[in-house]
Design a protein around this motif. Structure first.
Motif, PDB file in Angstrom:
ATOM      1  N   GLU A 408       0.831  -1.206   0.000  1.00 23.36           N
ATOM      2  CA  GLU A 408       0.000   0.000   0.000  1.00 23.36           C
ATOM      3  C   GLU A 408       0.864   1.255   0.000  1.00 23.36           C
ATOM      4  N   ALA A 409       0.340   2.317  -0.600  1.00 17.98           N
ATOM      5  CA  ALA A 409       1.084   3.577  -0.648  1.00 17.98           C
ATOM      6  C   ALA A 409       0.928   4.387   0.630  1.00 17.98           C
ATOM      7  N   GLU A 410      -0.284   4.390   1.184  1.00 12.21           N
ATOM      8  CA  GLU A 410      -0.556   5.256   2.333  1.00 12.21           C
ATOM      9  C   GLU A 410      -1.003   4.438   3.542  1.00 12.21           C
ATOM     10  N   TRP A 411      -0.798   5.007   4.741  1.00  9.24           N
ATOM     11  CA  TRP A 411      -1.286   4.369   5.965  1.00  9.24           C
ATOM     12  C   TRP A 411      -2.779   4.200   5.838  1.00  9.24           C
ATOM     13  N   ASP A 412      -3.286   3.014   6.137  1.00  9.06           N
ATOM     14  CA  ASP A 412      -4.740   2.848   6.058  1.00  9.06           C
ATOM     15  C   ASP A 412      -5.333   2.234   7.320  1.00  9.06           C
ATOM     16  N   HIS A 413      -4.527   2.070   8.356  1.00  4.52           N
ATOM     17  CA  HIS A 413      -5.052   1.643   9.654  1.00  4.52           C
ATOM     18  C   HIS A 413      -4.363   2.455  10.735  1.00  4.52           C
ATOM     19  N   ARG A 414      -5.115   2.693  11.799  1.00  5.58           N
ATOM     20  CA  ARG A 414      -4.476   3.333  12.944  1.00  5.58           C
ATOM     21  C   ARG A 414      -5.139   2.836  14.210  1.00  5.58           C
ATOM     22  N   GLN A 415      -4.397   2.865  15.281  1.00  6.35           N
ATOM     23  CA  GLN A 415      -4.974   2.504  16.565  1.00  6.35           C
ATOM     24  C   GLN A 415      -4.416   3.407  17.644  1.00  6.35           C
ATOM     25  N   ASP A 416      -5.339   4.023  18.404  1.00  2.89           N
ATOM     26  CA  ASP A 416      -4.945   4.838  19.549  1.00  2.89           C
ATOM     27  C   ASP A 416      -4.544   3.868  20.655  1.00  2.89           C
ATOM     28  N   VAL A 417      -3.319   3.973  21.154  1.00  2.00           N
ATOM     29  CA  VAL A 417      -2.884   3.029  22.191  1.00  2.00           C
ATOM     30  C   VAL A 417      -2.721   3.720  23.545  1.00  2.00           C
ATOM     31  N   GLY A 418      -3.116   5.003  23.635  1.00  2.00           N
ATOM     32  CA  GLY A 418      -3.072   5.711  24.912  1.00  2.00           C
ATOM     33  C   GLY A 418      -1.702   6.263  25.231  1.00  2.00           C
ATOM     34  N   ASN A 419      -1.553   6.701  26.467  1.00  2.00           N
ATOM     35  CA  ASN A 419      -0.300   7.349  26.867  1.00  2.00           C
ATOM     36  C   ASN A 419       0.663   6.299  27.424  1.00  2.00           C
ATOM     37  N   VAL A 420       1.228   5.523  26.519  1.00  2.51           N
ATOM     38  CA  VAL A 420       2.105   4.404  26.878  1.00  2.51           C
ATOM     39  C   VAL A 420       3.371   4.485  26.026  1.00  2.51           C
ATOM     40  N   THR A 421       4.333   3.647  26.314  1.00  2.00           N
ATOM     41  CA  THR A 421       5.537   3.616  25.471  1.00  2.00           C
ATOM     42  C   THR A 421       5.787   2.191  24.948  1.00  2.00           C
ATOM     43  N   LYS A 422       4.737   1.376  25.006  1.00  2.00           N
ATOM     44  CA  LYS A 422       4.830   0.022  24.472  1.00  2.00           C
ATOM     45  C   LYS A 422       3.436  -0.428  24.062  1.00  2.00           C
ATOM     46  N   ALA A 423       3.337  -1.068  22.921  1.00  3.42           N
ATOM     47  CA  ALA A 423       2.028  -1.553  22.481  1.00  3.42           C
ATOM     48  C   ALA A 423       2.191  -2.851  21.712  1.00  3.42           C
ATOM     49  N   SER A 424       1.211  -3.754  21.918  1.00  6.57           N
ATOM     50  CA  SER A 424       1.197  -5.006  21.166  1.00  6.57           C
ATOM     51  C   SER A 424      -0.078  -5.081  20.347  1.00  6.57           C
ATOM     52  N   LEU A 425       0.054  -5.500  19.123  1.00  6.60           N
ATOM     53  CA  LEU A 425      -1.103  -5.661  18.247  1.00  6.60           C
ATOM     54  C   LEU A 425      -1.135  -7.093  17.736  1.00  6.60           C
ATOM     55  N   PRO A 426      -2.350  -7.621  17.530  1.00  2.00           N
ATOM     56  CA  PRO A 426      -2.450  -9.026  17.112  1.00  2.00           C
ATOM     57  C   PRO A 426      -2.126  -9.266  15.640  1.00  2.00           C
ATOM     58  N   GLN A 427      -1.665  -8.235  14.916  1.00  2.00           N
ATOM     59  CA  GLN A 427      -1.297  -8.426  13.503  1.00  2.00           C
ATOM     60  C   GLN A 427       0.163  -8.846  13.404  1.00  2.00           C
ATOM     61  N   SER A 428       0.463  -9.642  12.373  1.00  2.00           N
ATOM     62  CA  SER A 428       1.840 -10.082  12.180  1.00  2.00           C
ATOM     63  C   SER A 428       2.691  -8.972  11.585  1.00  2.00           C
ATOM     64  N   LYS A 429       3.826  -8.714  12.222  1.00  2.00           N
ATOM     65  CA  LYS A 429       4.764  -7.695  11.732  1.00  2.00           C
ATOM     66  C   LYS A 429       5.324  -8.037  10.367  1.00  2.00           C
ATOM     67  N   ASP A 430       5.225  -9.335  10.005  1.00  2.00           N
ATOM     68  CA  ASP A 430       5.786  -9.761   8.719  1.00  2.00           C
ATOM     69  C   ASP A 430       4.922  -9.332   7.524  1.00  2.00           C
ATOM     70  N   ASN A 431       3.658  -8.987   7.800  1.00  2.00           N
ATOM     71  CA  ASN A 431       2.720  -8.722   6.703  1.00  2.00           C
ATOM     72  C   ASN A 431       2.426  -7.254   6.490  1.00  2.00           C
ATOM     73  N   ALA A 432       2.983  -6.391   7.320  1.00  2.00           N
ATOM     74  CA  ALA A 432       2.611  -4.977   7.241  1.00  2.00           C
ATOM     75  C   ALA A 432       3.800  -4.097   7.595  1.00  2.00           C
ATOM     76  N   ILE A 433       3.663  -2.816   7.316  1.00  2.00           N
ATOM     77  CA  ILE A 433       4.648  -1.839   7.788  1.00  2.00           C
ATOM     78  C   ILE A 433       3.967  -1.032   8.884  1.00  2.00           C
ATOM     79  N   PHE A 434       4.594  -0.971  10.038  1.00  2.00           N
ATOM     80  CA  PHE A 434       4.043  -0.280  11.199  1.00  2.00           C
ATOM     81  C   PHE A 434       4.816   1.015  11.455  1.00  2.00           C
ATOM     82  N   ALA A 435       4.177   1.933  12.151  1.00  2.00           N
ATOM     83  CA  ALA A 435       4.865   3.147  12.596  1.00  2.00           C
ATOM     84  C   ALA A 435       4.114   3.693  13.801  1.00  2.00           C
TER      85      ALA A 435
END
Ligand SMILES: [Zn+2]
Length: 455
Positions: A408-435
């Motif tokens: 994909e060219a543009e970010w198309d998902h987002r998740q507010d994770v609150g005021n933290v410095t660590k977050a886990s998501l159930p998506q595989s890091k191998d299939n997407a680009i995260f930021a």
């Protein structure tokens, strides 16, 4: 029952991303009413007057006159430079001296397109950030005020440069005028450079100076040929935004990582380009950015590259379709075809819309908290989820993880994770680009930062 539901919905919002569409995710930025009001102040009439004034100096060739007599007569690049300075100073007077007006001046030695030692002067205005720590973060808009005609060495005949790059110069000036009425935690620099037509000399000097002095420039918006030439085939509804993929300044280690992880489309410059689309959806300035995933057009260069070479994120705005009869040409008519970069070919309403898009991006970036530091993606173990860590950003009140499929060219998902410095998501890091991006209490967002793998 009630509590179970509440707990479940909290769990959902905390762990599972709501299924947002691409447009929802990008459009989600709340409007800052101060920024929206400032954008309304951008005036096509003022832009027209400024471009016509720049044209009135006859030629703004970097090699043209800059002696006191020529300046007094209003002819040549010296006169243009003094006038730009006077404009910044006038805007500063209107905001109680809020702008620091400066020049970056040097002598360029002879080269291909510079026959003798030539003084080159960049003129800029600094709107210093209000928060002492954030003020070290800089966003910058630039255009080149030099011009040329058919012959690089001709310094006497007209070189109006209304579009190339009176338009970009006018964008820097108009952004300075409207944004100087606001205050931001971060610093904004409004720059106009010379020597572009001789080999990006002015911007090269400025970017090197910034690097040597350790300036933290987070984004550079270069406007070059944003006049919306009125010829056939033009699309006045869009502006191209060029950005480099693999960074010019990447070292071997970084290149290895880019190759290994598919990071070719995640340079800082590209995150800025994506940020511009987000800003466009939030403020709707009337011209849509079309992202072009390459450094620049074929056989052409621009001042953003000078900043890329120093490791800064920088993009180029250019009208959708250029008319080469109206760039770098002596004014003449041949077989009924008009040549020359004259104001009559410029669409001033279009330049105003591009200025609004630039001002919206500058203001959003300067208002935003610093991007999160040291963003990491944990890769120690083979797991089908994604854990990210980062360092807190001082003015942030929450963080968002954004992601997209690798294709994909543009970010198309987002998740507010609150005021933290660590977050886990159930998506595989191998299939997407995260930021990860930082968000303040009013919803201003930093550009997202792509993580480095933590092994
Ligand atoms: Zn140009």
């Amino acid at each position: 029952m009630k509590y179970t539901l509440l707990f479940f919905s909290l769990l959902l919002s905390a762990v599972l991303a709501p299924n947002m569409t691409a447009q929802d995710a990008l459009n989600a930025g709340p409007t800052d009413p101060r920024i929206a009001a400032a954008l309304k102040e951008v005036s096509a009439e003022r832009i027209r007057a400024n471009i016509e004034k720049l044209v009135s100096f006859g030629t703004r060739s970097t090699l043209s006159a800059q002696d006191p007599d020529s300046i007094a007569k209003g002819q040549g690049i010296g006169a243009a430079r003094e006038w730009i300075k006077s404009q910044f100073e006038a805007y500063s007077k209107d905001c109680g001296g809020c702008l620091e007006v400066k020049t970056d001046n040097f002598v360029e030695q002879p080269a291909d397109r510079i026959p003798k030692p030539t003084e080159i002067t960049n003129v800029y205005a600094v709107l210093k950030g209000t928060d002492p720590e954030s003020a070290k973060r800089i966003v910058l808009v630039t255009g080149h005020y030099d011009s040329r005609n058919s012959d690089n060495f001709n310094v006497t005949d007209a070189a109006p440069g209304a579009n190339d790059d009176g338009s970009g110069t006018a964008v820097s000036l108009e952004c300075a005028r409207v944004l100087s009425k606001l205050k931001f935690p971060g610093t904004v620099i409004f720059l106009t450079v010379a020597g572009e037509e001789q080999g990006l000399n002015g911007s090269k000097h400025f970017a090197q100076m910034a690097k040597q002095q350790g300036w933290n420039i987070e984004a550079v918006l270069n406007n070059d040929i944003v006049g919306g030439n009125r010829g056939e085939g033009q699309d006045a509804g869009v502006v191209r935004v060029f950005s480099e993929g693999v960074p010019a300044a990447a070292d071997d280690k970084e290149l290895k990582m880019i190759r290994g992880l598919g990071g070719e489309s995640d340079s800082i410059s590209r995150q800025i380009a994506r940020y511009v689309t987000q800003v466009d959806r939030t403020y709707n300035p009337g011209v849509r950015p079309v992202l072009v995933f390459r450094l620049d057009r074929y056989l052409r260069g621009g001042d953003h590259y000078s900043f890329n070479q120093q490791g800064y994120g920088a993009v180029r705005f250019t009208e959708f379709r250029e008319d080469f009869n109206h760039q770098h040409q002596n004014i003449r008519t041949e077989n009924g075809v008009e040549f020359g970069d004259l104001p009559k070919f410029v669409n001033f309403d279009y330049v105003a819309k591009v200025a609004r898009l630039n001002a919206a991006a500058l203001a959003s970036l300067a208002a935003a908290p610093a991007p999160p530091g040291n963003v990491r993606i944990l890769t120690k173990e083979l797991q089908n989820d994604t854990t990210l860590t980062w360092e807190a950003s001082p003015l942030a009140t929450s963080y968002e993880v954004v992601w997209r499929a690798t294709t994909e060219a543009e970010w198309d998902h987002r998740q507010d994770v609150g005021n933290v410095t660590k977050a886990s998501l159930p998506q595989s890091k191998d299939n997407a680009i995260f930021a990860v991006r930082a968000v303040d209490k009013d919803g201003h967002r930093s550009p997202p930062v792509v993580p480095v793998p933590e092994r």
